[in-house]
Scaffold this active site. Sequence first.
Site, PDB file in Angstrom:
ATOM      1  N   HIS A  79       0.785  -1.417  -0.180  1.00  0.00           N
ATOM      2  CA  HIS A  79       0.095  -0.009   0.370  1.00  0.00           C
ATOM      3  C   HIS A  79       0.787   1.211   0.251  1.00  0.00           C
ATOM      4  O   HIS A  79       1.120   1.778   1.060  1.00  0.00           O
ATOM      5  CB  HIS A  79      -0.696  -0.003   1.115  1.00  0.00           C
ATOM      6  CG  HIS A  79      -2.018   0.739   1.160  1.00  0.00           C
ATOM      7  ND1 HIS A  79      -3.188   0.268   1.846  1.00  0.00           N
ATOM      8  CD2 HIS A  79      -2.128   2.117   0.620  1.00  0.00           C
ATOM      9  CE1 HIS A  79      -4.126   1.412   1.448  1.00  0.00           C
ATOM     10  NE2 HIS A  79      -3.663   2.437   0.936  1.00  0.00           N
TER      11      HIS A  79
ATOM     12  N   HIS B 101       1.453   5.005  -1.658  1.00  0.00           N
ATOM     13  CA  HIS B 101       1.091   6.084  -2.657  1.00  0.00           C
ATOM     14  C   HIS B 101       2.272   6.835  -3.488  1.00  0.00           C
ATOM     15  O   HIS B 101       2.875   7.455  -2.632  1.00  0.00           O
ATOM     16  CB  HIS B 101       0.122   7.198  -2.003  1.00  0.00           C
ATOM     17  CG  HIS B 101      -1.156   6.626  -1.777  1.00  0.00           C
ATOM     18  ND1 HIS B 101      -2.222   6.486  -2.469  1.00  0.00           N
ATOM     19  CD2 HIS B 101      -1.447   6.152  -0.284  1.00  0.00           C
ATOM     20  CE1 HIS B 101      -3.154   5.774  -1.592  1.00  0.00           C
ATOM     21  NE2 HIS B 101      -2.785   5.437  -0.481  1.00  0.00           N
ATOM     22  N   LEU B 102       2.650   6.469  -4.472  1.00  0.00           N
ATOM     23  CA  LEU B 102       3.687   7.274  -5.308  1.00  0.00           C
ATOM     24  C   LEU B 102       3.528   8.607  -5.903  1.00  0.00           C
ATOM     25  O   LEU B 102       4.393   9.335  -6.381  1.00  0.00           O
ATOM     26  CB  LEU B 102       4.479   6.259  -6.286  1.00  0.00           C
ATOM     27  CG  LEU B 102       4.898   5.118  -5.557  1.00  0.00           C
ATOM     28  CD1 LEU B 102       5.409   4.033  -6.522  1.00  0.00           C
ATOM     29  CD2 LEU B 102       6.261   5.513  -4.736  1.00  0.00           C
TER      30      LEU B 102
ATOM     31  N   ASN C  75      -4.609   5.804  -7.152  1.00  0.00           N
ATOM     32  CA  ASN C  75      -5.280   7.134  -7.098  1.00  0.00           C
ATOM     33  C   ASN C  75      -4.516   8.358  -7.799  1.00  0.00           C
ATOM     34  O   ASN C  75      -3.992   9.337  -6.963  1.00  0.00           O
ATOM     35  CB  ASN C  75      -5.821   7.486  -5.654  1.00  0.00           C
ATOM     36  CG  ASN C  75      -4.854   7.322  -4.623  1.00  0.00           C
ATOM     37  OD1 ASN C  75      -3.839   6.964  -4.667  1.00  0.00           O
ATOM     38  ND2 ASN C  75      -5.270   8.208  -3.536  1.00  0.00           N
TER      39      ASN C  75
ATOM     40  N   ASP D  29      -8.698   2.280  -3.911  1.00  0.00           N
ATOM     41  CA  ASP D  29      -8.223   2.971  -2.744  1.00  0.00           C
ATOM     42  C   ASP D  29      -8.129   4.425  -2.695  1.00  0.00           C
ATOM     43  O   ASP D  29      -7.464   5.214  -3.651  1.00  0.00           O
ATOM     44  CB  ASP D  29      -6.832   2.439  -2.191  1.00  0.00           C
ATOM     45  CG  ASP D  29      -6.391   3.219  -0.974  1.00  0.00           C
ATOM     46  OD1 ASP D  29      -6.932   2.743  -0.057  1.00  0.00           O
ATOM     47  OD2 ASP D  29      -5.369   3.739  -0.890  1.00  0.00           O
TER      48      ASP D  29
ATOM     49  N   HIS E 144      -5.930  -1.202   5.243  1.00  0.00           N
ATOM     50  CA  HIS E 144      -5.756  -0.446   6.659  1.00  0.00           C
ATOM     51  C   HIS E 144      -6.934  -0.543   7.707  1.00  0.00           C
ATOM     52  O   HIS E 144      -7.337   0.532   7.921  1.00  0.00           O
ATOM     53  CB  HIS E 144      -5.479   1.085   6.001  1.00  0.00           C
ATOM     54  CG  HIS E 144      -6.291   1.404   5.269  1.00  0.00           C
ATOM     55  ND1 HIS E 144      -7.695   1.447   4.966  1.00  0.00           N
ATOM     56  CD2 HIS E 144      -5.950   2.328   4.116  1.00  0.00           C
ATOM     57  CE1 HIS E 144      -8.254   2.108   4.075  1.00  0.00           C
ATOM     58  NE2 HIS E 144      -7.250   2.723   3.297  1.00  0.00           N
TER      59      HIS E 144
ATOM     60  N   ASN F 240      -6.790   8.595   6.625  1.00  0.00           N
ATOM     61  CA  ASN F 240      -8.168   7.895   6.385  1.00  0.00           C
ATOM     62  C   ASN F 240      -7.923   6.362   6.215  1.00  0.00           C
ATOM     63  O   ASN F 240      -7.135   6.164   5.326  1.00  0.00           O
ATOM     64  CB  ASN F 240      -8.607   8.449   5.182  1.00  0.00           C
ATOM     65  CG  ASN F 240     -10.120   8.079   5.050  1.00  0.00           C
ATOM     66  OD1 ASN F 240     -10.803   7.599   5.605  1.00  0.00           O
ATOM     67  ND2 ASN F 240     -10.566   8.391   3.773  1.00  0.00           N
TER      68      ASN F 240
ATOM     69  N   ASP G  36       0.698   2.324   3.870  1.00  0.00           N
ATOM     70  CA  ASP G  36      -0.397   3.482   3.428  1.00  0.00           C
ATOM     71  C   ASP G  36       0.519   4.947   3.276  1.00  0.00           C
ATOM     72  O   ASP G  36      -0.069   5.943   3.697  1.00  0.00           O
ATOM     73  CB  ASP G  36      -1.568   3.566   4.269  1.00  0.00           C
ATOM     74  CG  ASP G  36      -2.574   4.489   3.623  1.00  0.00           C
ATOM     75  OD1 ASP G  36      -2.534   4.973   2.391  1.00  0.00           O
ATOM     76  OD2 ASP G  36      -3.823   4.830   4.351  1.00  0.00           O
TER      77      ASP G  36
ATOM     78  N   GLY H 285      -3.515  11.647   5.398  1.00  0.00           N
ATOM     79  CA  GLY H 285      -2.460  10.757   4.831  1.00  0.00           C
ATOM     80  C   GLY H 285      -1.152  11.159   5.625  1.00  0.00           C
ATOM     81  O   GLY H 285      -0.833  12.198   6.019  1.00  0.00           O
TER      82      GLY H 285
HETATM   83  O1  DOR Z   1      -4.903   8.772   4.499  1.00  0.00           O
HETATM   84  C1  DOR Z   1      -5.121   8.393   3.456  1.00  0.00           C
HETATM   85  N1  DOR Z   1      -4.664   8.946   2.327  1.00  0.00           N
HETATM   86  N2  DOR Z   1      -5.989   7.238   3.164  1.00  0.00           N
HETATM   87  C2  DOR Z   1      -6.249   6.881   1.884  1.00  0.00           C
HETATM   88  O2  DOR Z   1      -7.034   6.030   1.793  1.00  0.00           O
HETATM   89  C3  DOR Z   1      -5.638   7.698   0.720  1.00  0.00           C
HETATM   90  C4  DOR Z   1      -4.339   8.306   0.962  1.00  0.00           C
HETATM   91  C5  DOR Z   1      -3.947   9.428  -0.066  1.00  0.00           C
HETATM   92  O3  DOR Z   1      -4.034   9.108  -1.013  1.00  0.00           O
HETATM   93  O4  DOR Z   1      -3.447  10.571   0.514  1.00  0.00           O
END
Ligand code: DOR
Length: 427
Positions: free
Chosen positions: A59, A61-62, A93, A151, A231, A277, A304, A323
């Site tokens: 998990h 996010h790049l 995303n 996600d 998560h 989140n 995450d 995040g």
């Molecule tokens: O805290 C979060 N940030 N939860 C998520 O599901 C998405 C992520 C984000 O892309 O910043």
Amino acid sequence: MSLVIRNGTLIDESGERAADVRIADGRVVEVGADVAGDDGDDVIDATECVVSPGFVDLHTHLREPGREEAETIETGSRAAALGGFTAVVAMPNTDPTQDSVEVVEFVRRQGERARLCDVRPSGSITIGRSGEQLTPFAELADVGVTLFTDDGNGVQDPQLMRRALEYASGLDVTLAQHCEVEALTAGAVMHEGECCSHLGLPGWPALAEELMVHRDIELVRLTGAPVHLLHLSTARSVELVRAAKADGLAVTAEATPHHISLTDELLASYQALYKVNPPLRTMADVDAVRGGLADGTIDAIATDHAPHTPESKEQPLDAAPPGMVGLETALGVAIASLDMSLSEIVGAMSWRPARIARIDDEHGRPIAAGEPANLTVFDPGHRWEVVPAELASKSHNTPFVGVPLEGRVRSTILRGELVVNDGRALR
Ligand code: DOR
């Protein structure tokens, strides 16, 4: 020329033992006592250190394409390598969304160009993650996508999720769910509970997660297709997964470093650094999630990792995005927070997530002759504190400043090449 790792304690799925490891041409070639080396060999002294299969993050996010001001595939995969990860599943995303062969291939190519860790793009479940129309799973699976998720959002429509699972069951892929019934969380900035009432902030009830956990477990029962729950943050979610596993259902789950270490009380600072989140929950939830990891109900620790720029995180709580970054601190938080053996922690960060991501042909492998050399060397006793400015991630939104961490990565080896040595990225 080869690389020799001496004096370490090896931990893999087959157990724990003291041995040296010799690596050449991308593979482990020899494991044993006093492995001989040649003059030109690189040598790592792993005294007091653990040598394990490289970590796998389910998990990450790049942000690239679309939000390169917060992270790029290169900076994110450097952060991953420094955290001991040899593979990360890149969340969809992005902008544009990872819902087409073109975008997925772009992400993979950027990962290959950086050569810091194996970047495995996920595909979104629905086009544009808008929850309306399914993406072409088969086409994306053909170019190597093994995990699909929307996600950032959960799939709200149960009929669409049922169809997605039916479609997926004919393919070698896993659907992963961000469990949040959005009708219950509109405007929420933190966990709904005592603390949130005191602070007068809008709350995100535990029920919003648990309802979707329950729904998806029942959809697994109906369709037989596997679901991975992202998560998990509440005590009741853990109980639901425990019962589903006892029923033999194909359900797996992950927990983040922040949900095993931090609580909702931190929001009393009104700092958006602590907005995430799903939100930070109560100590009882933290204890339940730790218990879920300890008894295997929760299979994996997943970061995450969610980089956000300082400008966006300095906004008021309601406007700031949720995040936290997590790749470089995951191991240190896990060892400091969990009452689990190192072998269990490594399992939750390596071979178990590798299997969920269906990349266990290359990652999370036993350390044995002939196996791909994707390895991590870490000092489990190293105590340290994170300095945000020193993070390799382009964003520094870590909530762990001032939190004592235990365990630090020394070296990361990707396909036989040292990409991190002595805690420094070599690329
Ligand atoms: O805290 C979060 N940030 N939860 C998520 O599901 C998405 C992520 C984000 O892309 O910043």
